[in-house]
Every structure is written in structure tokens, then in C-alpha cells.
Scaffold this motif. Structure first.
Motif, short mmCIF file in Angstrom:
data_model
loop_
_atom_site.label_atom_id
_atom_site.label_comp_id
_atom_site.label_asym_id
_atom_site.label_seq_id
_atom_site.Cartn_x
_atom_site.Cartn_y
_atom_site.Cartn_z
N SER A 23 37.97 40.68 39.26
CA SER A 23 37.33 40.02 40.41
C SER A 23 37.53 40.78 41.71
CB SER A 23 37.89 38.62 40.56
OG SER A 23 37.45 38.02 41.75
N LYS A 24 36.50 40.75 42.55
CA LYS A 24 36.62 41.34 43.88
C LYS A 24 37.62 40.57 44.73
CE LYS A 24 32.00 39.76 44.40
NZ LYS A 24 30.70 40.32 44.40
N ALA A 25 37.94 39.34 44.34
CA ALA A 25 38.94 38.55 45.07
C ALA A 25 40.34 39.18 44.95
CB ALA A 25 38.97 37.12 44.53
N ASN A 26 40.54 40.09 44.01
CA ASN A 26 41.83 40.76 43.82
C ASN A 26 42.08 41.85 44.85
OD1 ASN A 26 42.19 39.22 41.51
ND2 ASN A 26 41.48 40.81 40.14
N TYR A 27 41.10 42.18 45.67
CA TYR A 27 41.19 43.31 46.58
C TYR A 27 41.33 42.85 48.03
CZ TYR A 27 39.68 45.83 42.49
OH TYR A 27 39.61 46.34 41.23
N PRO A 28 42.47 43.11 48.67
CA PRO A 28 42.62 42.71 50.07
C PRO A 28 41.79 43.59 51.02
CG PRO A 28 44.58 43.88 49.32
CD PRO A 28 43.67 43.71 48.12
N VAL A 29 41.54 44.84 50.61
CA VAL A 29 40.77 45.77 51.43
C VAL A 29 39.67 46.37 50.55
CG1 VAL A 29 40.87 47.90 52.78
CG2 VAL A 29 42.80 46.32 52.81
#
Length: 91
Positions: A16-22
């Protein structure tokens, strides 16, 4: 036409893109270059720039690793792309 690579993935087992803070293409940052859109490799989780970007790091990643499927990392986009079969699937 069916694609086994895309059929093997669904919303529950995606990286998931939710795993990426940046959100950024590290390869572009290293090169001091820009990207247009970002993609996430669904095999290893690497975030890379798209084919519309000057360096096409997602395609280079596929060619070097054989990892077949990328998802869009763009907010509001929920689709997968298979480099092997040249097919797109919404999820």
C-alpha cells in the motif's frame, strides 16, 4: 485477455502507498532529476518514477529484476500495471 500477474493481486495483498511517509523516486533524487508520477513495485515495494518521467526508473527496475507489476503511487489512483503482459487492472 487474462494476466496471471494481475490476477494474483488484489486490494488485500497489495503493498500500500499508505506505507510510505514520503513519496519520491530515490533514483531521481540521487541523479538530481525530476519525475512526473510515481509507481510502487508490487514485488519488492520500491517506489520509482513512471514511463512519462525522463529516467523511467520503474521500467528500468522491471528490466533489471523481472518484477512484473507496478501500482500507481498517486493519490486517488488505484490501478496496477503488468510490464510482462502490458495490461492494466483497477482494484
Amino acid at each position: 485477455m487474462s494476466c496471471q500477474h494481475l490476477d494474483a493481486l488484489n486490494a488485500e495483498n497489495l503493498i500500500s502507498k499508505a506505507n510510505y511517509p514520503v513519496f519520491r523516486c530515490e533514483a531521481c533524487i540521487t541523479m538530481n532529476s525530476r519525475w512526473v508520477h510515481l509507481r510502487i513495485c508490487q514485488t519488492c515495494g520500491k517506489m520509482l518514477c513512471c514511463d512519462s518521467s525522463p529516467n523511467q526508473h520503474a521500467r528500468q527496475h522491471y528490466e533489471e529484476t523481472g518484477h512484473p507489476v507496478m501500482s500507481s503511487a498517486e493519490l486517488g489512483e488505484e490501478w496496477l500495471w503488468c510490464f510482462v503482459d502490458q495490461q492494466k487492472k483497477n482494484y
